[in-house]
Scaffold this active site. Structure first.
Site, PDB file in Angstrom:
ATOM      1  N   LYS A 193      54.503 -25.983 101.109  1.00  0.00           N
ATOM      2  CA  LYS A 193      53.366 -25.113 100.798  1.00  0.00           C
ATOM      3  C   LYS A 193      52.401 -25.993 100.007  1.00  0.00           C
ATOM      4  CE  LYS A 193      51.394 -21.011 100.652  1.00  0.00           C
ATOM      5  NZ  LYS A 193      50.921 -20.277 101.856  1.00  0.00           N
ATOM      6  N   ASP A 253      67.874 -18.280 107.341  1.00  0.00           N
ATOM      7  CA  ASP A 253      68.305 -16.923 107.702  1.00  0.00           C
ATOM      8  C   ASP A 253      67.452 -16.376 108.837  1.00  0.00           C
ATOM      9  OD1 ASP A 253      70.394 -16.727 105.907  1.00  0.00           O
ATOM     10  OD2 ASP A 253      69.797 -14.744 105.187  1.00  0.00           O
TER      11      ASP A 253
HETATM   12 MG    MG Z   1      70.725 -17.976 102.174  1.00  0.00          MG
END
Ligand code: MG
Ligand code: IPM
Length: 359
Positions: A193, A253
């Site tokens: 970022k 994830d």
């Molecule tokens: Mg994790």
């Protein structure tokens, strides 16, 4: 070959998928004439019952005298998180091991099996050319290991979390990712970022410097928010992704959702000496613990990664991966990956199928 493996089964489905994974390792040992010694050690809530802590010194000692750590999963039911046995269980167990052994390199492969493509939440045309992404996540710095504090200022509660990186931490994971990209498609995407954060500006500078040593790898930088979007709308563009700790946590994830079940994805944590911890990416799933229905694939693939990366046993790892593919191709499905109408096999039943192929 003789190897000693620290077996940390932990909580929830950890013990049952670990038991089945050791059956697969035993079959490999027999077929290829190896000798694996398993040293069981307690971790998570299971350790708390005995030691009143989640990651006791006894467990660290056993890990230290082993050639690799095979980790199950830790954590308790959501409704019981306030109990001392479960409060902070995951962080206390996992972060302590990461810090203690200086596991700074985390690798999470995201692979869509052709036979399971229908499970993906993405439309078929998005994944028609296959998805095979490796995420390299830095594991020892960033927001995770800076100072965390809560205080009162002018009568109201205020909290800060410090994000901190030094250049050697960034260089170390960058080298690992570039080396992997060199062996694969020669493409590396680095996430940051850098339009806002100082740690990200340093990240980008150091990754560019390290990149000069890998002229055959095409390096691009992507902002984390865009990366999240691109992983959904066009995942096939990615091969190797390099990310700082916090962004890597979230993106891994997100990417893990692409194959359709968390029960399919292993995770590797390595230190500079090559010592490694191997674990499924998913959690302890207490709601299905003890029912013999959990998907053992992520745990078995974790063991496969151990054979490859810690023991250099590539044929053995190939044999297991092939057997998993065959078991799936023959219609073997645990409940999480069975579609409606399909009869699901048990955890143990799926491993029976894998062992049949291997024989
Ligand atoms: Mg994790
Ligand atoms: C992971 C987990 C851990 C992390 C938690 C349990 C501390 O989410 O391994 O991705 O945030 O790193």
């Amino acid at each position: 070959m003789h190897k000693t493996i620290a077996v940390l089964s932990g909580d929830g489905i950890g013990p049952e998928v670990m038991e089945q994974t050791l059956r697969v390792l035993d079959a490999v040992a027999k077929k290829y004439q190896h000798n694996f010694t398993y040293l069981e050690a307690k971790i998570g809530g299971a350790a708390y019952d005995t030691y009143s802590e989640h990651c006791p010194d006894e467990t660290l000692e056993i890990c230290k005298k082993s050639d690799a750590i095979l980790f199950g999963s830790v954590g308790g039911p959501i409704t019981e998180q306030h109990q001392p046995k479960w409060a902070g269980c995951e962080a206390n167990s996992i972060l302590k091991l990461r810090k203690h052994f200086q596991f700074n390199i985390n690798v999470r492969p995201v692979l869509i099996y052709p036979s399971l493509a229908a499970l993906s939440p993405l439309r078929a045309e998005k994944i028609s050319h296959g998805i095979d992404i490796l995420i390299f996540r830095e594991l020892n710095g960033d927001l995770y290991f800076g100072r965390h504090e809560q205080r009162v200022e002018k009568g109201q509660r205020v909290a800060t979390d410090e994000a901190i990186y030094d250049e050697s931490q960034i260089a170390s994971i960058a080298h690992a990712a570039f080396q992997s990209a060199e062996q694969r498609k020669g493409k590396l995407v680095s996430v940051d970022k850098a339009n806002v954060l100082a740690t990200s500006k340093l990240w980008r500078e150091v990754v560019n410097e390290v990149g000069k040593k890998y002229p055959d790898v095409e390096l691009t930088h992507i902002l984390v928010d865009n990366c999240a979007m691109q992983l959904i709308i066009h995942p096939a563009q990615f091969d190797v992704i390099l990310a700082p700790n916090m962004f890597g946590d979230i993106l891994s994830d997100l990417a893990a959702a692409l194959p359709g079940s968390l029960g399919l994805i292993p995770s590797i944590s390595l230190n500079a000496q090559g010592f490694g911890l191997y674990e499924p990416s998913g959690g302890s799933a207490p709601d299905i613990a003890g029912m013999n229905i959990a998907n053992p694939i992520a745990q078995i693939l974790s063991a496969t990664m151990m054979l490859r990366h810690s023991f250099n046993l590539h044929n053995e790892a190939d044999a297991i991966e092939h057997a998993i593919q065959q078991a799936l191709a023959a219609g073997g499905r645990t409940k999480d990956i069975a579609s409606s109408g399909e009869v699901a096999v048990s955890t143990c039943g799926f491993v029976d199928k894998i062992l049949d192929v291997m024989r």
